[in-house]
Design a protein around this motif. Structure first.
Motif, PDB file in Angstrom:
ATOM      1  N   LYS A 284       0.811  -1.213   0.000  1.00 52.29           N
ATOM      2  CA  LYS A 284       0.000   0.000   0.000  1.00 52.29           C
ATOM      3  C   LYS A 284       0.849   1.269   0.000  1.00 52.29           C
ATOM      4  CE  LYS A 284      -3.691   2.289   2.662  1.00 52.29           C
ATOM      5  NZ  LYS A 284      -4.582   2.166   3.856  1.00 52.29           N
ATOM      6  N   HIS A 285       1.955   1.271   0.749  1.00 54.93           N
ATOM      7  CA  HIS A 285       2.683   2.522   0.994  1.00 54.93           C
ATOM      8  C   HIS A 285       4.077   2.606   0.377  1.00 54.93           C
ATOM      9  CE1 HIS A 285      -0.452   3.852   3.668  1.00 54.93           C
ATOM     10  NE2 HIS A 285      -0.316   2.785   4.452  1.00 54.93           N
ATOM     11  N   ILE A 286       4.630   1.468  -0.073  1.00 53.44           N
ATOM     12  CA  ILE A 286       5.984   1.469  -0.628  1.00 53.44           C
ATOM     13  C   ILE A 286       5.903   1.345  -2.149  1.00 53.44           C
ATOM     14  CG2 ILE A 286       8.255   0.366  -0.570  1.00 53.44           C
ATOM     15  CD1 ILE A 286       7.356   1.692   2.079  1.00 53.44           C
ATOM     16  N   GLY A 287       6.734   2.105  -2.851  1.00 52.62           N
ATOM     17  CA  GLY A 287       6.698   2.119  -4.307  1.00 52.62           C
ATOM     18  C   GLY A 287       6.780   0.721  -4.897  1.00 52.62           C
ATOM     19  N   PRO A 288       5.951   0.420  -5.893  1.00 53.69           N
ATOM     20  CA  PRO A 288       5.893  -0.940  -6.448  1.00 53.69           C
ATOM     21  C   PRO A 288       7.174  -1.371  -7.157  1.00 53.69           C
ATOM     22  CG  PRO A 288       4.590   0.587  -7.776  1.00 53.69           C
ATOM     23  CD  PRO A 288       4.982   1.331  -6.531  1.00 53.69           C
ATOM     24  N   SER A 289       8.023  -0.410  -7.540  1.00 53.64           N
ATOM     25  CA  SER A 289       9.292  -0.785  -8.178  1.00 53.64           C
ATOM     26  C   SER A 289      10.350  -1.187  -7.147  1.00 53.64           C
ATOM     27  CB  SER A 289       9.818   0.376  -9.028  1.00 53.64           C
ATOM     28  OG  SER A 289       9.993   1.531  -8.233  1.00 53.64           O
TER      29      SER A 289
END
Length: 493
Positions: A17-22
């Protein structure tokens, strides 16, 4: 601890939810939640102990008490920036310089390997007045924009990559699967001549070489060890063209190679870079790094008229931690340990090569080793899925190892420097068992190392998490020994 402890599934949900998907994670289909670590071991939320063969950042061992104490005591006393006089800054710079050739005498302290390499480029551009940079294929030098441009490991895999016209890529000096191999009479000269040809081409088009940059030993590129004499010849060509040589020691410095404190010293006493960058192990997990260069380069940088200031670089806490790391390396003879355990590990791995057709090459120095897996020793067909299977099977047995290289088929050893011969024995024993099972499933025998891709047994090709096929004869089945789970895209570790 004031931080709330949450269930693993909630941790994973919050990350999504909160950490960049890359921002990828190890073992994405079943990630490990690590809550503490000590020495060469890490522990999950259930108390399981994992042997860490990955972390060259926790150089002297996770949470080493001497390093923790040094940081905590200085933090209680003072932490400020380098515009104030403080003994820690100058005494630490002096300690670092004592490990280096005399001409490398001026330090700039920063906070990460990426910052260090970015600053090294600025120094080179200012000193030479030139713009063009030569880098090596499969190199990785950092995540900021200037470094993505010189990191083929990254930009080769970007869908919209556009090569910077002032960046030129020379072949990686890989004597196993590169352009010039171990059977070449002089691979060092052959690879250096490739750089010479690039320089000639740049000059013909009106460009001018500012720098050649290389990891002293390529890590993400697959644990590549340059042939002796390569750096000397490259440096000669580059300096003749008005450029300088940058040695990136971010992954491999501080005694990891065993025989020397810095990996560039493997090339011989007659080779000294113009700039050395360091990071990762320098603070044992604390965010700090350094650029060391000559007085001439430093004075040219000052002549630009632009002050260089880094808010956190060289702060008293970081310098206290850095000195503690140097103290531990010396007190516990960790460089000697890297030499002794590294040689033991190499001997064990060489025996695996004699036994297992999947093992194509063993290479490394000290506690920086690579095992390249291939499906055909003549064609050098990368055993990518098999390498992934090995690291997943090891994880199930509480051993953490990674695979990298351009084909993701090189098992990488770069553990904390307190790694022991008993640790090496255990890991190699497990690898032996896993390779035996894999080869039995594939019908591979040492006397018949032909390409198993043509195995008459038809099996479904597994895919990684991005839907790309891992070309292997293994079935996609987590329960069976023959299974290959869905894999993550390769990560820099």
């Amino acid at each position: 601890m004031s931080v709330e402890r949450v269930e693993k599934n909630k941790t994973l949900d919050l990350r999504k939810k909160h950490i960049g998907p890359s921002c990828k994670i190890f073992f994405s289909h079943d990630p490990i939640k690590i809550i503490r670590a000590k020495g060469q071991y890490m522990y999950d939320e259930k108390g399981h102990q994992y042997l860490d063969c990955i972390n060259n950042v926790a150089h002297v061992g996770h949470c080493h008490p001497d390093v923790v104490k040094a940081g905590a005591q200085q933090m209680e006393l003072l932490n400020t920036n380098s515009r104030f006089l403080h003994d820690n800054l100058v005494l630490y710079a002096q300690r670092l310089q004592d490990t280096l050739p005399n001409k490398l005498s001026v330090c700039y302290f920063v906070n990460s390997g990426s910052e260090a390499n970015d600053l090294a480029l600025r120094l080179a551009w200012q000193y030479t007045g030139h713009k063009d940079i030569i880098t090596l294929d499969n190199a990785y030098h950092g995540h900021v924009s200037s470094l993505i441009d010189i990191s083929p490991y990254k930009f080769h895999h970007a869908s919209d990559a556009e090569l910077n016209q002032s960046v030129h890529v020379a072949p990686s000096p890989d004597v196993y699967r590169g352009k010039y191999r171990a059977d070449h009479p002089d691979p060092a000269t052959a690879y250096a001549d490739e750089v010479k040809d690039i320089i000639h081409g740049v000059c013909e088009k009106g460009g001018k070489i500012a720098a050649f940059i290389a990891e002293s030993l390529q890590s993400c590129g697959g644990q590549v060890i340059p042939p002796p004499g390569y750096f000397q010849q490259v440096a000669e060509h580059v300096r003749k063209a008005g450029g300088i040589f940058i040695a990136d020691e971010v992954q491999v410095g501080f005694g990891r190679v065993g025989s020397h404190f810095w990996a560039f010293q493997l090339q011989g006493e007659d080779f000294v870079p113009d700039i050395v960058t360091m990071g990762k192990p320098i603070g044992n997990g604390h965010p700090m790094s350094c650029v060391v260069t000559t007085r001439e380069v430093a004075e040219a940088f000052m002549s630009s008229g632009m002050e260089y200031f880094n808010t956190f670089g060289g702060n008293p806490v970081s310098c206290a931690i850095g000195m503690a790391v140097l103290d531990v390396i010396e007190k516990e003879d960790l460089q000697g340990n890297a030499l002794r355990v590294g040689r033991h590990l190499t001997r064990l791995l060489e025996k695996q090569k004699e036994k297992h057709p999947l093992v194509g090459d063993i290479r490394g120095r000290g506690l920086f080793s690579g095992v390249e897996l291939v499906k055909d020793r003549l064609k050098l067909t990368p055993a990518t899925a098999e390498a992934q299977e090995v690291i997943y099977k090891l994880k199930e047995q509480y051993i953490l190892l990674s695979a990298d290289g351009p084909h993701r088929n090189v098992l990488k050893f770069k553990p904390p420097m307190c790694f022991s011969t008993e640790n090496a024995d255990m890991v190699v024993e497990k690898i032996d068992q896993i390779l035996t099972e894999l080869e039995e499933a594939l019908g591979m025998k040492l006397h018949n190392t032909s390409n198993v891709e043509n195995d008459s047994i038809k099996r479904k090709l597994p895919t990684d998490e991005h839907g790309h096929q891992c070309h292997s004869g293994l079935a996609h089945n987590r329960v069976s020994t023959q299974g290959v789970p869905q894999r993550t895209k390769r990560l820099r570790t």
